[in-house]
Write an enzyme that holds these catalytic residues in place. Structure first.
Site, PDB file in Angstrom:
ATOM      1  N   HIS A 279       0.840  -1.199   0.000  1.00 40.06           N
ATOM      2  CA  HIS A 279       0.000   0.000   0.000  1.00 40.06           C
ATOM      3  C   HIS A 279       0.876   1.250   0.000  1.00 40.06           C
ATOM      4  CE1 HIS A 279      -3.726  -2.080   0.311  1.00 40.06           C
ATOM      5  NE2 HIS A 279      -3.481  -2.617   1.500  1.00 40.06           N
ATOM      6  N   CYS A 328      -0.184   2.164  -5.144  1.00 39.54           N
ATOM      7  CA  CYS A 328      -1.134   3.202  -5.569  1.00 39.54           C
ATOM      8  C   CYS A 328      -0.547   4.597  -5.361  1.00 39.54           C
ATOM      9  CB  CYS A 328      -2.436   3.085  -4.784  1.00 39.54           C
ATOM     10  SG  CYS A 328      -3.333   1.540  -5.069  1.00 39.54           S
TER      11      CYS A 328
END
Length: 558
Positions: A279, A328
């Protein structure tokens, strides 16, 4: 008496609601030009070519032609009341060039017919790069150098009258219309002196890579892909001559410690590569990596700033600094403060490869029964190629752009300051750097030396071989294989355990399949395995015990 009458809208003039569009097509290709207009009564149409010559048969709203040569077209629309109006002039450009790759069912999306070619020219001479593409509507052109758009370079031909050293670099062109965007092949332009010797072979004094994959998050959705992605990328980098440190599931403090040790392995002339899968997000041009212990919601203080890593790499005077992020870049916590960091010095030879573009997500997929980040899937496909590192990333971008699973959702972004065509496959040459190399070797052996294979004989007559394999730098696997058995111990079972007990985070539901496949690849078919995870948390000496129920003996290895 009051009455009301129906209201009618009277169109007193002709209005063209859709103009024809220009096109660029091969010779003898059929093209339909269309105009749409509104007016009173029946509308009449007449198409004209250059010089206001009437186009034979061109008396309908649609004009279909077999393009033979480049022509301008316009359509006149008139009604019975002597009103008339003309459409915009449009050009049907005809390119008499190879069209062999044009699909049979081509719908007008840009199709590149001519790519630019690499150039080596002298200072002060003219630089010319050319590309061409078919398209309906005709494609728009935008040239780029080193990933940055060039002002006013918006035609199929790029020309610089008097080229200087600053015009050296990697060029490519974006061609787009309302249907799609395509990119030409990237080419290098070198501005060279006529009496210059051939360029020296580029080398590294050493190559070091740090790979981090975070997947088992305490407060955020778990991921699957980093297990295989980090393992496979690590193996490929070793083939390129890199020393590889690969780590899974790190807290913020553990990430900072690992990065600090990685930076200490870098030095002048070294190629440094940092890869992260997990992440992450981007905020105000800075990228942040989310540790497995980050709270929900998290802020910059709970994460690791990528730009700090690059700054530290540059301060070690590396010959090449590469950061690859399969994460991301979407930001949700608008109230978080930015990290304070001084600007990067313009030292050059830095490369960022982002799995996705700004404010977008990066995806992982199931590919042939295994989980993989889609960026890393294509990165692993191309990374062994002995090409300039940015060219490798451009191939990754092209493959990802053609993947139907993420069309319109994810697109690779590349940023770099390369001054030389350095490749991850460049050879290592240690001449003149032996002292630094010896220091790195010592640090490396201390951190990566595995316990030796041992054979142990139990009192019951059973002989067990114990061996070790490092799947990752912080995940060790112990294997026990029964080599010989006694007369009364033919069906013996061997058991491995550790003191202190190390939690196997991959034994949780849905986590073990891919890790187990790595075990089988590494050591055939052992009788017993013990997976030791999160070795970075060890504060005391680790002991491994081998137990056989038939024996009163327990062997302990430290």
């Amino acid at each position: 008496m009051t009455g009301s009458f129906p209201k009618h809208t009277m169109i007193s003039e002709i209005v063209i609601v859709r103009h024809p569009v220009s096109a660029c097509v091969p010779v003898n290709h059929k093209v339909t030009l269309s105009v749409r207009a509104q007016g009173t009564g029946i509308l009449n149409y007449q198409w004209f070519t250059d010089g206001r010559k009437e186009e034979p048969g061109g008396t309908q709203a649609d004009l279909t032609i077999k393009a033979q040569e480049t022509q301008l077209y316009v359509c006149r629309v008139n009604d019975q009341h002597y009103n008339c109006v003309f459409s915009n002039w449009v050009k049907v450009k005809v390119l008499d060039i190879d069209k062999s790759g044009l699909p049979i069912d081509w719908q007008g999306e840009p199709h590149i017919a001519t790519n630019p070619k690499p150039q080596k020219i002298k200072p002060g001479t003219k630089l010319t790069l050319h590309c061409a593409a078919f398209g309906i509507p005709a494609p728009s052109y935008q040239w780029y150098r080193n990933g940055q758009p060039l002002l006013d370079m918006t035609s199929g031909t790029l020309q610089i009258e008097h080229a200087t050293a600053e015009h050296s670099g990697t060029y490519l062109c974006s061609l787009s219309n309302t249907l799609e965007e395509r990119w030409t092949e990237a080419v290098d332009v070198d501005i060279v002196q006529s009496d210059q010797p051939p360029p020296a072979v580029l080398t590294a004094t050493d190559k070091v890579a740090l790979l981090i994959g975070n997947l088992n998050y305490s407060n955020h959705p778990a991921l699957m892909a980093p297990v295989m992605d980090v393992h496979e990328l690590g193996n490929l980098l070793r083939q390129l001559g890199f020393r590889v440190v690969s780590l899974l599931d790190l807290t913020r403090e553990e990430m900072l410690t690992a990065i600090e040790k990685f930076i200490h392995l870098l030095d002048k002339g070294v190629y440094g590569l940092f890869y992260y899968a997990g992440h992450g997000y981007e905020h105000a041009g800075r990228n942040y990596l989310v540790s497995v212990d980050a709270p929900q919601p998290y802020g910059t203080e709970n994460c690791v700033c990528v730009q700090r890593i690059m700054l530290s790499m540059q301060e070690r005077q590396t010959a090449l600094s590469v950061i690859l992020l399969d994460t991301c870049r979407k930001w949700y916590n608008q109230g978080s403060l930015l990290s304070a960091i001084k600007p990067l010095a313009p030292s050059g030879n830095t490369v960022y490869g982002y799995a996705t573009c700004e404010d977008a997500e990066a995806f992982e997929v199931q590919d042939g029964g295994k989980s993989t980040g889609i960026f890393t899937k294509y990165l692993n496909k191309h990374i062994l190629q002995a090409e300039k590192v940015t060219h490798v990333l451009e191939k990754v971008s092209e493959d990802l752009g053609r993947d139907p699973l993420i069309t319109g959702k994810q697109a690779v972004e590349i940023k770099h300051t390369l001054k030389e065509p350095r490749s991850l496959a460049d050879p290592v040459r240690t001449t003149g750097h032996t002292k630094e190399l010896h220091l790195r070797d010592a640090c490396w052996r201390q951190a990566n030396e595995l316990p030796r294979k041992k054979r142990l004989m139990f009192l019951c007559g059973v002989e067990v071989e114990v061996s070790f394999s490092a799947l990752y730098s912080n995940v060790l696997v112990a294997f026990a294989t029964v080599k010989t058995t006694g007369t009364h111990t033919q069906d013996c079972v061997v058991t491995l355990s550790s003191i202190p007990t190390m939690e196997d985070i991959f034994s949780r539901s849905g986590r073990s399949e891919e890790m187990d496949s790595l075990l089988l690849m590494n050591n055939g078919n052992p009788d017993c395995t013990l997976r030791l995870c999160a070795l970075q948390k060890l504060k005391v000496c680790l002991r491994i015990s081998i137990l056989i129920p038939f024996s009163n003996s327990v062997y302990a290895l430290q």
